[in-house]
Design a protein around this motif. Structure first.
Motif, PDB file in Angstrom:
ATOM      1  N   ALA A  88       0.762  -1.285   0.136  1.00 37.31           N
ATOM      2  CA  ALA A  88       0.030   0.163  -0.018  1.00 37.31           C
ATOM      3  C   ALA A  88       0.824   1.276  -0.046  1.00 37.31           C
ATOM      4  CB  ALA A  88      -0.896   0.070   1.267  1.00 37.31           C
ATOM      5  N   LEU A  89       1.865   1.368   0.930  1.00 37.46           N
ATOM      6  CA  LEU A  89       2.767   2.512   0.786  1.00 37.46           C
ATOM      7  C   LEU A  89       3.653   2.675  -0.478  1.00 37.46           C
ATOM      8  CD1 LEU A  89       4.018   2.058   4.613  1.00 37.46           C
ATOM      9  CD2 LEU A  89       2.357   3.625   3.614  1.00 37.46           C
ATOM     10  N   ALA A  90       4.025   1.422  -1.050  1.00 39.27           N
ATOM     11  CA  ALA A  90       4.758   1.537  -2.319  1.00 39.27           C
ATOM     12  C   ALA A  90       3.762   2.141  -3.321  1.00 39.27           C
ATOM     13  CB  ALA A  90       5.111   0.043  -2.682  1.00 39.27           C
ATOM     14  N   ALA A  91       2.542   1.852  -3.584  1.00 40.98           N
ATOM     15  CA  ALA A  91       1.653   2.228  -4.433  1.00 40.98           C
ATOM     16  C   ALA A  91       1.415   3.616  -4.318  1.00 40.98           C
ATOM     17  CB  ALA A  91       0.396   1.455  -4.450  1.00 40.98           C
ATOM     18  N   ALA A  92       1.356   3.955  -2.932  1.00 41.68           N
ATOM     19  CA  ALA A  92       1.362   5.410  -2.719  1.00 41.68           C
ATOM     20  C   ALA A  92       2.285   6.131  -2.987  1.00 41.68           C
ATOM     21  CB  ALA A  92       0.720   5.750  -1.233  1.00 41.68           C
ATOM     22  N   GLU A  93       3.433   5.810  -2.603  1.00 42.46           N
ATOM     23  CA  GLU A  93       4.897   6.438  -3.025  1.00 42.46           C
ATOM     24  C   GLU A  93       5.167   6.523  -4.524  1.00 42.46           C
ATOM     25  OE1 GLU A  93       8.682   8.257  -2.559  1.00 42.46           O
ATOM     26  OE2 GLU A  93       6.829   7.835  -1.209  1.00 42.46           O
ATOM     27  N   ALA A  94       4.480   5.344  -5.429  1.00 41.59           N
ATOM     28  CA  ALA A  94       4.742   5.799  -6.764  1.00 41.59           C
ATOM     29  C   ALA A  94       3.835   6.930  -7.178  1.00 41.59           C
ATOM     30  CB  ALA A  94       4.314   4.436  -7.410  1.00 41.59           C
ATOM     31  N   LEU A  95       2.553   6.686  -6.732  1.00 45.22           N
ATOM     32  CA  LEU A  95       1.581   8.019  -7.188  1.00 45.22           C
ATOM     33  C   LEU A  95       2.166   9.113  -6.618  1.00 45.22           C
ATOM     34  CD1 LEU A  95      -0.978   8.973  -8.308  1.00 45.22           C
ATOM     35  CD2 LEU A  95      -2.122   8.583  -6.125  1.00 45.22           C
ATOM     36  N   LEU A  96       2.727   9.369  -5.461  1.00 41.85           N
ATOM     37  CA  LEU A  96       3.213  10.605  -5.027  1.00 41.85           C
ATOM     38  C   LEU A  96       4.416  11.143  -5.900  1.00 41.85           C
ATOM     39  CD1 LEU A  96       3.965  12.599  -2.886  1.00 41.85           C
ATOM     40  CD2 LEU A  96       5.348  11.213  -1.611  1.00 41.85           C
ATOM     41  N   ARG A  97       5.382  10.222  -6.382  1.00 34.45           N
ATOM     42  CA  ARG A  97       6.719  10.625  -7.153  1.00 34.45           C
ATOM     43  C   ARG A  97       5.986  11.265  -8.392  1.00 34.45           C
ATOM     44  NH1 ARG A  97      11.855   7.322  -5.966  1.00 34.45           N
ATOM     45  NH2 ARG A  97      11.620   7.147  -3.807  1.00 34.45           N
TER      46      ARG A  97
END
Length: 260
Positions: A219-228
């Motif tokens: 979940a955090l990895a997906a959010a991080e990808a969207l954030l970047r």
């Protein structure tokens, strides 16, 4: 400037991330730092409330699909749809394909475009379907999934508010919290949430602990990808982007916990 207490941080977190009637006594960078560090606590409260509603319906004889829909509805109600609105606006901004300034202007408009509508429908369907599967496995696992997803969603906001992530606009909630959390403290919050999640998941066995950890991490990895991606496209984060990150993390966590 007075030192920020943990109570100031909790007030900021609950006052800005939920509709729970909490008086925010301070609105400065120090309070914002404490608030974003306390964001997972607000998520825990939201998740517990949503799980409680779902369990009540199950025990009253409702099926897993109805309990799942109610569980999805509670976080939306407790945030006045703020995160869902942010998700839709972010989808419209990204889907427009326009330069950053024009995309940000599209995101500020009060209406929702086709990209936003499609994204909202798919995300809500995915959340309800995943929770239906989780409740079908057991009422305890469904409740656990609801709590984990809400907590992971707010933890994603803690990480997104770390130093080095700029604001796309000089005003708004995004500007108020962008870059306020030291990276080490954000990482410590993530480790703490993962550890507690693993411990609770282990109550259902080793596989449960592994699934719980994977749910939060992915979940955090997906959010991080969207954030970047949003940082590249818009030049930074906005309040809408924060909402999109929360819903993305919540959805991925639910999907992972529904598998197996």
């Amino acid at each position: 400037m007075p030192r920020t207490s943990s109570l100031d941080g909790l007030r900021f977190a609950f006052g800005t991330l939920t509709v729970i009637p909490v008086r925010v006594t301070r609105w400065d960078r120090e309070a914002a730092r404490g608030g974003m560090l306390c964001a997972p606590v607000a998520g825990l409260a939201v998740g517990a409330a949503s799980a409680a509603v779902g369990l009540v319906l199950l025990f009253l004889g409702a099926g897993a699909p109805l309990a799942a829909v109610a569980t999805v509805a509670v976080p939306a109600a407790l945030t006045r749809g703020l995160h869902l609105d942010g998700l839709a606006d972010t989808a419209d901004g990204l889907g427009s394909g326009k330069p950053a300034e024009d995309a940000l202007r599209i995101m500020k408009q009060s209406d929702i475009g086709p990209f936003g509508v499609i994204t909202l429908v798919l995300v809500l369907l995915a959340q309800a379907a995943a929770l239906t599967q989780a409740y079908g496995a057991s009422w305890a696992w469904g409740a656990f999934a609801a709590v984990v997803s809400a907590t992971a969603a707010r933890l994603a906001l803690t990480l997104a508010a770390r130093a080095g992530v700029p604001a796309a606009r000089p005003e708004g909630l995004g500007a108020a919290v962008a870059g306020v959390v030291p990276p080490r403290r954000a990482l410590a919050a993530a480790v703490a949430v993962v550890g507690v999640t693993a411990a609770v998941g282990a109550l259902s066995g080793a596989y449960g602990a592994v699934r719980a950890v994977l749910a939060v991490v992915l979940a955090l990895a997906a959010a991080e990808a969207l954030l970047r991606h949003c940082t590249r496209r818009f030049g930074g984060v906005t309040g809408d982007v924060f909402g999109g990150l929360a819903e993305t993390a919540a959805t991925l966590a639910l999907v992972v916990l529904s598998l197996g």
